[in-house]
Design an enzyme around this catalytic site. Structure first.
Site, PDB file in Angstrom:
ATOM      1  N   HIS A 175      61.512  67.545  44.425  1.00  0.00           N
ATOM      2  CA  HIS A 175      60.998  66.171  44.547  1.00  0.00           C
ATOM      3  C   HIS A 175      61.955  65.383  45.429  1.00  0.00           C
ATOM      4  CE1 HIS A 175      63.775  65.512  40.951  1.00  0.00           C
ATOM      5  NE2 HIS A 175      64.305  64.827  41.906  1.00  0.00           N
TER       6      HIS A 175
ATOM      7  N   HIS B 126      65.021  59.398  36.864  1.00  0.00           N
ATOM      8  CA  HIS B 126      66.232  58.964  37.582  1.00  0.00           C
ATOM      9  C   HIS B 126      66.552  57.524  37.212  1.00  0.00           C
ATOM     10  CE1 HIS B 126      64.402  62.210  39.961  1.00  0.00           C
ATOM     11  NE2 HIS B 126      65.569  62.455  40.484  1.00  0.00           N
TER      12      HIS B 126
ATOM     13  N   HIS C 168      71.222  69.935  46.953  1.00  0.00           N
ATOM     14  CA  HIS C 168      71.381  68.619  47.568  1.00  0.00           C
ATOM     15  C   HIS C 168      72.467  67.829  46.850  1.00  0.00           C
ATOM     16  CE1 HIS C 168      68.370  67.679  44.414  1.00  0.00           C
ATOM     17  NE2 HIS C 168      68.356  66.394  44.708  1.00  0.00           N
TER      18      HIS C 168
ATOM     19  N   GLU D 205      69.642  69.808  39.197  1.00  0.00           N
ATOM     20  CA  GLU D 205      68.212  69.696  38.828  1.00  0.00           C
ATOM     21  C   GLU D 205      67.569  71.079  38.682  1.00  0.00           C
ATOM     22  OE1 GLU D 205      67.167  65.356  40.915  1.00  0.00           O
ATOM     23  OE2 GLU D 205      66.528  67.195  41.907  1.00  0.00           O
TER      24      GLU D 205
HETATM   25  C1  DHB Z   1      66.646  62.450  47.200  1.00  0.00           C
HETATM   26  C2  DHB Z   1      66.576  63.590  46.402  1.00  0.00           C
HETATM   27  C3  DHB Z   1      66.419  63.469  45.013  1.00  0.00           C
HETATM   28  O1  DHB Z   1      66.374  64.525  44.147  1.00  0.00           O
HETATM   29  C4  DHB Z   1      66.310  62.220  44.442  1.00  0.00           C
HETATM   30  O2  DHB Z   1      66.094  62.147  43.122  1.00  0.00           O
HETATM   31  C5  DHB Z   1      66.396  61.072  45.233  1.00  0.00           C
HETATM   32  C6  DHB Z   1      66.572  61.197  46.610  1.00  0.00           C
HETATM   33  C7  DHB Z   1      66.808  62.560  48.681  1.00  0.00           C
HETATM   34  O3  DHB Z   1      67.034  63.652  49.213  1.00  0.00           O
HETATM   35  O4  DHB Z   1      66.660  61.524  49.353  1.00  0.00           O
HETATM   36 FE    FE Z   2      66.207  63.911  42.022  1.00  0.00          FE
END
Ligand code: DHB
Ligand code: FE
Length: 279
Positions: free
Chosen positions: A12, A59, A193, A240
């Site tokens: 996501h 979040h 990420h 995650e």
């Molecule tokens: C992004 C990724 C995420 O998992 C999130 O919760 C918010 C932002 C991103 O890559 O911008």
């Molecule tokens: Fe996220």
């Protein structure tokens, strides 16, 4: 009895939701990402479940420091999109499956997993972006959805092992529900990420490829990977990925890979997506 028919994973990112809502999916930046979901959207129409059990993380939208459940099951009638700063997403109301959710809640708690029971909450991009990626932009969502929120925001998140075992308990709960229902389980979030600190922007494709393969072929071993390895290898938000293990625990030991898609980057995230069937 209800049947668990497929397991799906997908990342996501809020910007993916915005790209869909603002009609940007065919722009050069976004097209390769969305192209990888074309097969999936068609597959979904041919394999439409009655209910999706959607494992995701909030979040700090519905839950924040005032209230941090490790696992929360949505037993409500319906859910609306959270306002994450740009207004609620223009998507249909999500209809829940309270009877099945209450059954799963009872069965899983009696199996020694503590769940928080939620009747009313909004849902953020962690929940709505996977729905949009797999279903597109329908006037109504084509099936019922049970939200299952996992804390991966405030340390410590649940271990991979606990998530994997919880998946098995969820499978048993679904299959002891006395109704002819086709149920899918989705594990969302990930892949590598990091949104914060000096390593912001970290993506680790080697790790992600191995995670795909181990999730499919070696899930029991993968379940023992400690948090620190996710942190080091997949970045702070890569944690995650433990939610994918809830999905995997609910599936058979042997699964068939129906579809795989990987795209880097979408915003700051390595987007990964799988469709798995049992057997
Ligand atoms: C992004 C990724 C995420 O998992 C999130 O919760 C918010 C932002 C991103 O890559 O911008
Ligand atoms: Fe996220």
């Amino acid at each position: 009895m209800a049947r668990l028919t497929a397991g799906i994973t997908t990342s996501h990112v809020p910007a993916i939701g915005a790209a869909i809502d603002l009609g940007k999916t065919q722009e050069p930046y976004w097209k390769p990402l969305f192209d990888g979901y074309e097969f999936s959207k068609k597959w979904m129409t041919e394999n439409m479940p009655d209910v999706v059990f959607l494992v995701y993380n909030d979040h700090a939208s519905a839950f924040d420091l005032s209230n941090i459940p490790t696992f929360a099951i949505g037993c409500g009638e319906s859910y609306e999109s959270t306002d994450e700063g740009w207004g609620p997403r223009p998507i249909p109301t999500v209809k829940g499956a309270p009877e099945l959710a209450w059954h799963i809640r009872q069965s899983v708690i009696q199996d020694d997993f503590d769940l928080t029971t939620v009747s009313e909450m909004t849902v953020d991009h962690g929940f709505t972006v996977p729905l949009s990626l797999l279903f597109g932009q329908p006037a109504e969502w084509p099936c019922l959805v049970i939200p299952f929120a996992v804390n991966v925001i405030v340390y410590p998140p649940p271990s991979g092992r606990r998530c994997y075992e919880l998946g098995k308990s969820i499978r048993a709960a679904i299959e002891s529900f006395d109704a002819d229902l086709n149920v899918q389980i989705w594990g969302t979030g990930g892949m590598s990420h990091q949104l914060q600190g000096p390593r912001a922007g970290l993506i680790n494709t080697d790790f992600d490829m191995k995670y795909f393969d181990d999730l499919i072929n070696n899930p029991d071993k993968l379940a023992d990977m400690p948090h620190i390895d996710y942190q080091r290898e997949a970045g702070s938000e890569g944690i995650e990925l433990v939610m994918w293990l809830i999905m995997r625990g609910a599936m058979d030991e042997k699964v068939r890979e129906i579809h795989r898609h990987y795209h880097v980057p979408a915003s700051s995230t390595a987007v990964g997506h799988l469709i798995l069937e049992n057997g």
